[in-house]
Design an enzyme around this catalytic site. Structure first.
Site, PDB file in Angstrom:
ATOM      1  N   PRO A 265       0.811  -1.216   0.000  1.00 37.87           N
ATOM      2  CA  PRO A 265       0.000   0.000   0.000  1.00 37.87           C
ATOM      3  C   PRO A 265       0.848   1.272   0.000  1.00 37.87           C
ATOM      4  O   PRO A 265       1.945   1.296   0.572  1.00 37.87           O
ATOM      5  CB  PRO A 265      -0.771  -0.094   1.316  1.00 37.87           C
ATOM      6  CG  PRO A 265       0.137  -0.878   2.213  1.00 37.87           C
ATOM      7  CD  PRO A 265       0.922  -1.814   1.340  1.00 37.87           C
ATOM      8  N   TYR A 308      -8.281  13.587 -11.748  1.00 40.88           N
ATOM      9  CA  TYR A 308      -9.258  12.544 -11.375  1.00 40.88           C
ATOM     10  C   TYR A 308     -10.553  13.125 -10.813  1.00 40.88           C
ATOM     11  O   TYR A 308     -11.358  12.361 -10.246  1.00 40.88           O
ATOM     12  CB  TYR A 308      -8.692  11.626 -10.288  1.00 40.88           C
ATOM     13  CG  TYR A 308      -7.277  11.175 -10.447  1.00 40.88           C
ATOM     14  CD1 TYR A 308      -6.901  10.342 -11.497  1.00 40.88           C
ATOM     15  CD2 TYR A 308      -6.303  11.560  -9.517  1.00 40.88           C
ATOM     16  CE1 TYR A 308      -5.591   9.908 -11.617  1.00 40.88           C
ATOM     17  CE2 TYR A 308      -4.995  11.117  -9.635  1.00 40.88           C
ATOM     18  CZ  TYR A 308      -4.647  10.305 -10.694  1.00 40.88           C
ATOM     19  OH  TYR A 308      -3.356   9.877 -10.804  1.00 40.88           O
ATOM     20  N   CYS A 335      -2.084  28.442 -16.255  1.00 39.59           N
ATOM     21  CA  CYS A 335      -2.837  28.828 -17.449  1.00 39.59           C
ATOM     22  C   CYS A 335      -3.536  27.633 -18.066  1.00 39.59           C
ATOM     23  O   CYS A 335      -3.200  27.197 -19.171  1.00 39.59           O
ATOM     24  CB  CYS A 335      -1.904  29.513 -18.430  1.00 39.59           C
ATOM     25  SG  CYS A 335      -1.241  31.016 -17.707  1.00 39.59           S
ATOM     26  N   GLU A 336      -4.489  27.088 -17.357  1.00 44.91           N
ATOM     27  CA  GLU A 336      -5.313  25.953 -17.805  1.00 44.91           C
ATOM     28  C   GLU A 336      -6.676  26.109 -17.135  1.00 44.91           C
ATOM     29  O   GLU A 336      -6.736  26.370 -15.923  1.00 44.91           O
ATOM     30  CB  GLU A 336      -4.737  24.623 -17.300  1.00 44.91           C
ATOM     31  CG  GLU A 336      -3.375  24.275 -17.817  1.00 44.91           C
ATOM     32  CD  GLU A 336      -3.402  23.349 -19.030  1.00 44.91           C
ATOM     33  OE1 GLU A 336      -4.452  22.750 -19.321  1.00 44.91           O
ATOM     34  OE2 GLU A 336      -2.355  23.259 -19.668  1.00 44.91           O
TER      35      GLU A 336
HETATM   36  N1  LLP Z   1       1.291  -1.402  -6.262  1.00 44.26           N
HETATM   37  C1  LLP Z   1       1.253  -1.109  -7.575  1.00 44.26           C
HETATM   38  C2  LLP Z   1       1.688  -2.093  -8.549  1.00 44.26           C
HETATM   39  C3  LLP Z   1       0.774   0.152  -7.971  1.00 44.26           C
HETATM   40  O1  LLP Z   1       0.707   0.454  -9.261  1.00 44.26           O
HETATM   41  C4  LLP Z   1       0.358   1.089  -6.992  1.00 44.26           C
HETATM   42  C5  LLP Z   1      -0.129   2.403  -7.375  1.00 44.26           C
HETATM   43  C6  LLP Z   1       0.438   0.719  -5.631  1.00 44.26           C
HETATM   44  C7  LLP Z   1       0.908  -0.551  -5.315  1.00 44.26           C
HETATM   45  C8  LLP Z   1       0.026   1.632  -4.525  1.00 44.26           C
HETATM   46  O2  LLP Z   1      -1.315   1.984  -4.635  1.00 44.26           O
HETATM   47  P1  LLP Z   1      -2.033   2.741  -3.404  1.00 44.26           P
HETATM   48  O3  LLP Z   1      -1.977   1.815  -2.218  1.00 44.26           O
HETATM   49  O4  LLP Z   1      -1.284   3.992  -3.138  1.00 44.26           O
HETATM   50  O5  LLP Z   1      -3.407   2.992  -3.878  1.00 44.26           O
HETATM   51  N2  LLP Z   1      -2.018   8.932  -8.635  1.00 44.26           N
HETATM   52  C9  LLP Z   1      -3.233   8.222  -8.273  1.00 44.26           C
HETATM   53  C10 LLP Z   1      -2.933   6.841  -7.749  1.00 44.26           C
HETATM   54  C11 LLP Z   1      -2.124   6.028  -8.725  1.00 44.26           C
HETATM   55  C12 LLP Z   1      -1.617   4.753  -8.142  1.00 44.26           C
HETATM   56  C13 LLP Z   1      -0.570   4.146  -8.997  1.00 44.26           C
HETATM   57  N3  LLP Z   1      -0.170   2.849  -8.566  1.00 44.26           N
HETATM   58  C14 LLP Z   1      -4.003   9.070  -7.251  1.00 44.26           C
HETATM   59  O6  LLP Z   1      -3.530  10.140  -6.884  1.00 44.26           O
HETATM   60  O7  LLP Z   1      -5.099   8.680  -6.828  1.00 44.26           O
END
Ligand code: LLP
Length: 384
Positions: A265, A308, A335-336
């Protein structure tokens, strides 16, 4: 209050308001991270009895103090690039396990990762088919695509043919033959369905599906059921039920006790620990009822609302507790038209130089910041 229902995780920044106002007085934009909140979240994960190893997905936030705190809590680390491996290696002790879980990485990226102690995850046929000699004699993990994705937005779902991640189930046998020919041992299976998941049952299903596949393969000792643990991000949203998660994974593990269970996580550990501080630059009226409140930073520091439609609580710290009389579109200086931090936010009537706090910005905030328009990047401050 701000007029918005207050989320429980807001407690720390309300208590630290004088200190935050002082920090914003020195400089904005500025991220502030509250380490006790990171540690508290770490302990909630450590309380999951069925998990053998938790890797922090460092892409969410690579601040060295956060990496160090999580190493102290006994965490392992998941990295997706040579840059992340280098950042982690520079601050955590040698004893902390590393996991490399890239996507469409180059041969060079794999060579860099193979030179570290990281366990390598491969999520395509290409590396074992074309660069097989690199993996000779190595233990590797195979990322599979279980055919479905989950998450808070389509852009963060990582399963199914619409997603570029993982080896589809129908190609697993081919992967195994290629890995075998290369002299690599496939010791683990991995699946990660997406980000911002609040349904505890999902990780049990992932474990069961991977376990059934692993029994058929025979050489597997580790199942990595991914990250994606969500935090309530909108008023009224229920948090992830950690007791239910514990029960679910304990029960599937009892059904298949021969495998180690890993997780990775990111957001869950750091999202609520971070806030972004900014100052009001201008106030603009358009039409009869539209008021824009301009801040000294926007999508360049926090792109999640633009990318998002993510909802982040916004508070006027200078006027905290005053009646929330005015409906604002809270925007940045970029500027968007998409440069918005929050739409339809009821706040106290706000003035130039008021300090505005954008909450739940510890995950994927600074990590995704850019220098677009050559605006200064927000700096980062730690509250220990
Ligand atoms: N493992 C893998 C293979 C991943 O691709 C990711 C996140 C994680 C673990 C961790 O995920 P988490 O526990 O943080 O949800 N930028 C987006 C989230 C993109 C996540 C990318 N991969 C946002 O701000 O919501």
């Amino acid at each position: 209050g701000t007029g918005e229902p207050v989320l429980p995780a807001a407690a720390w920044w309300q208590a630290e308001r004088p200190r935050l106002l002082e920090l914003a007085g020195e400089r904005t934009p500025r991220y502030v991270y509250h380490l006790p909140t990171v540690r508290a979240q770490a302990r909630r994960l450590k309380a999951l009895n069925a998990v053998d190893r938790v890797h922090y997905a460092v892409k969410a936030n690579t601040h060295p103090a956060i990496l160090r705190a999580l190493a102290e809590e006994g965490f392992a680390f998941e990295c997706v690039s040579p840059g992340e491996l280098a950042a982690v290696s520079a601050v955590v002790p040698e004893s902390a396990p590393l996991l490399f879980t890239p996507n469409f990485a180059s041969r060079r990226d794999f060579a860099a990762a193979l030179a570290t102690r990281a366990t390598i995850t491969i999520d395509a046929l290409h590396p074992v088919e074309h660069w097989g000699e690199m993996f000779a004699g190595r233990d590797i993990v195979l990322r599979v695509d279980l055919g479905r994705g989950l998450g808070h937005h389509d852009k963060v779902k990582t399963g199914g043919t619409g997603s570029k991640f993982g080896v589809p189930i129908e190609h697993v046998d081919r992967f195994l033959r290629l890995a075998d020919a290369a002299g690599a041992r496939v010791i683990g299976l991995h699946a990660h369905l997406g980000s911002g998941i609040l349904d505890a049952g999902h990780w049990g299903e992932v474990y069961s599906q991977l376990a059934a596949l692993a029994e058929r393969i025979g050489t597997i000792s580790v199942l990595n059921i991914g990250g994606g643990l969500g935090v309530p991000s909108h008023p009224g949203e229920a948090p992830l039920d950690m007791a239910a998660l514990d029960r679910v994974i304990t029960s599937v593990r009892q059904a298949y006790p021969q495998f180690q269970l890993w997780m990775e996580p990111g957001r869950f550990l750091v999202a609520d620990a971070g806030v972004l501080l900014a100052k009001v630059t201008q106030d603009k009226e358009k039409g009869a009822n539209v008021r824009y409140l301009g801040l000294d930073t926007g999508m360049n520091s926090l792109i999640r609302p633009a990318l998002y439609d993510a909802w982040h609580e916004i508070a006027n710290l200078t006027r905290f507790g005053e009646p929330a009389t005015t409906m604002y579109q809270v925007v940045g200086p970029i500027c968007e038209s998409g440069d918005i931090l929050g739409s339809d936010r009821r706040l106290p009537e706000s003035r130039e130089d008021d300090v505005i706090l954008i909450a739940q910005a510890g995950a994927y905030g600074a990590a995704m910041a850019s220098r677009y328009n050559l605006r200064d990047e927000a700096d980062e401050v730690i509250l220990p």
